[in-house]
Motif scaffolding. Sequence first.
Motif, PDB file in Angstrom:
ATOM      1  N   SER A   1      20.957   7.387 -35.995  1.00  0.00           N
ATOM      2  CA  SER A   1      21.277   6.014 -35.615  1.00  0.00           C
ATOM      3  C   SER A   1      20.917   5.807 -34.148  1.00  0.00           C
ATOM      4  CB  SER A   1      22.756   5.700 -35.849  1.00  0.00           C
ATOM      5  OG  SER A   1      23.587   6.362 -34.924  1.00  0.00           O
ATOM      6  N   SER A   2      20.312   4.664 -33.858  1.00  0.00           N
ATOM      7  CA  SER A   2      19.873   4.331 -32.508  1.00  0.00           C
ATOM      8  C   SER A   2      20.448   2.974 -32.120  1.00  0.00           C
ATOM      9  CB  SER A   2      18.348   4.277 -32.430  1.00  0.00           C
ATOM     10  OG  SER A   2      17.775   5.493 -32.873  1.00  0.00           O
ATOM     11  N   ILE A   3      20.979   2.896 -30.915  1.00  0.00           N
ATOM     12  CA  ILE A   3      21.595   1.665 -30.435  1.00  0.00           C
ATOM     13  C   ILE A   3      21.019   1.326 -29.071  1.00  0.00           C
ATOM     14  CG2 ILE A   3      23.741   0.572 -29.662  1.00  0.00           C
ATOM     15  CD1 ILE A   3      25.202   2.319 -31.718  1.00  0.00           C
ATOM     16  N   ILE A   4      20.581   0.082 -28.909  1.00  0.00           N
ATOM     17  CA  ILE A   4      20.147  -0.454 -27.628  1.00  0.00           C
ATOM     18  C   ILE A   4      21.092  -1.589 -27.268  1.00  0.00           C
ATOM     19  CG2 ILE A   4      18.315  -1.619 -26.367  1.00  0.00           C
ATOM     20  CD1 ILE A   4      16.300  -0.283 -28.189  1.00  0.00           C
ATOM     21  N   ALA A   5      21.725  -1.493 -26.101  1.00  0.00           N
ATOM     22  CA  ALA A   5      22.627  -2.531 -25.612  1.00  0.00           C
ATOM     23  C   ALA A   5      22.115  -3.018 -24.263  1.00  0.00           C
ATOM     24  CB  ALA A   5      24.046  -1.993 -25.474  1.00  0.00           C
ATOM     25  N   ALA A   6      22.165  -4.337 -24.061  1.00  0.00           N
ATOM     26  CA  ALA A   6      21.656  -4.903 -22.816  1.00  0.00           C
ATOM     27  C   ALA A   6      22.528  -6.066 -22.372  1.00  0.00           C
ATOM     28  CB  ALA A   6      20.211  -5.369 -22.986  1.00  0.00           C
TER      29      ALA A   6
END
Length: 691
Positions: A198-203
């Motif tokens: 699982s990959s998560i990008i938060a900005a």
Amino acid sequence: MLRRLMLCTTAPLCFATMSYAQATDEGGAFEGALRFTLDPIVIGSGINNVASDTPQSVSVLTQEDIERAQPQTVNDLLTDIPGVTGVGSERVLGERVNIRGIGGGEDGDQNRIITRIDGVTKFYQQYRMGALFTEPELYRRVEVLRGPASSTLTGAGAIGGVIELETKDASDFLEPGDPFAFRQKLQYTSNGDGFLSSSIIAAQPNEQVELLGFFAYREQGDRQDGDGDDIIGSAFDATSYLLKGRYTFGDDDQHSVFVTFQNWQTSEDQAEYEQTGTNEAFGRVDRDVDDNTFVLGYDFNPAGNDLVDLQVRFGYSDTEVIQENATGQFPSTLFEDAEYAYTSYQLNLINTSRFTAGTADVTLSYGFDASLQERVGETTSNNFFNTPPNGFISFQPGGYDENYGIFAQAEIVFPFGLTIIPGLRYEWQELRPDNINTTFDEDESLSNEAFAPKLAVLYEVTDSINVFGTIAQTERLPVLDEAFDGNSGNLDLKPEKATTWEIGASYSSFDVFMPGDQLVAKAVYFNNDIEDLISRVNTQSPFLNIDEATITGWELEAAYDSDFLFSRLAYSQVRGEGTVDGGPEEDLLDIPADEVSLTVGTRLPQYNVDFSVRGTHTWRQDRVPTGADETPSYTVWDLFASWTPDQGALDGLEVRLAANNITDEQYTPHLFGSGEAAAGRSISLSVAKLF
């Protein structure tokens, strides 16, 4: 016969849910003490400041709880919550949920349980299929509200209760001032040789904007039971993704809009047709499952105006199952190439006003909701015999469910320790068949209305002891199957009625054995009477309002926590009987066995390490209808450990181990389909890093 009722209520009591809170006593003796919340604020209800000690039976899993459990499937996630039992099988497409005895294995009655993702109601019902298709890694919080009292704000018909699932937010991964974060997680599971990425990008490019992207791929081979035999059909692979964005604007950030979209899909070639059990006569089938959930929301909370806290939500849900190339061993429309789907459009508006009335503080929530659900059941081939040329499937009739509701609930808190929570919901429904239904005319319809009132009272006897009571009623409106089934449809059905009353007491105290520790305990007795139950003798008989049941139960729980030790105890006991068409009382089938669960753990704060052991004993279930199978007792042991360093290059690292059924016990849960065994020993190891 009584299997169709699915009336009884399990009563396993919720474990205490713990959260960190910064606290300092008058002398400044401690900070960062652990605080318990037995019945935490129910975020899905629209009330943001109800008392933490509430007569509502609520269980919560936080993101930390979910990460610790290392769930593989939906049931692995939900069955960690007391009062919730996995129904069906170990197959990802065959899992249903049972809350307090509501929810069956083969045909299911998920219409008596409300399941919501980010406030959007999810519903799927198909013969010998599961009810909810999603990735547990998506969620930061899960709430289960047990019993009809939850119907007031979420929808009439929640005889079993309500399940709320909340997806992860960008703020879960961003430190204050950080514009960007990336998290990668890898997990391996021994039983079934499972793998997860699982990959998560938060900005957060500025203070007004938050963005999150999530993608996961999960695969698993066939699991094995305690005897080392394959659980046929438990292998699967699935992808899922989540996109979220929020924009906050206006004076004091009083306005915000957000959008959420998630997708889960799997494609299984020649998988078991029957997902809720095992019956070789059903053969195999190719299935593609695609599930989508969309939310568009607006919040308005002007500073200095306690009368306005507005939330508006537009939701869209679509679950589609395409099946082809079935190999069933008997002629039936079941094995036609077909499309099964539920699509719904939902609108919800709720406002919360806070004011003082005399000496009482009042929180009043009120609003309305509306929904339109379209059900599709249509063959696309003619494999076995002459089905209607327009593709009509009699046992999964297509049609439309139009629903409108208005509701109000108040929390009235008096200064002398008394809290009163009245609530009322009115709901109106119209069911219509689609234009290919060959049993009913297109202009035929079924209209009904439902009322869901409740009254809850809590009194603080001392600073540590509360007593409380609740009485609640809900009416479960008929669904499309019951009205327009080609063999069993009935346009004269009345709503089911469930009335539950509960009484209980809770205890909570700090500094019990050492400074900063806490001990909590809670006991509840409940009684649930259900009337005008909609049931049928068999698939060729009409649905009728012929059944009733009375269910009683005890819920007991206790929890202890300190800086170094923690423990949780839960015990449940449920008894229930029902009648069919005025006949003699008989034990109901879909009632979990008596169960006790004990967790004992320790943490080493200086090393950021914690580990625990959980033992669950389930007693023999012999209180079943005549001719039904009994299940023997069993005991299952689980181990959990985690290491979350917070210094230097290792800051943001999470290493977790979950070892389930470490003794490789061979056992069959009472509510599993076809008497199938549960999974044997399974060890999951995950490594995640936040950058």
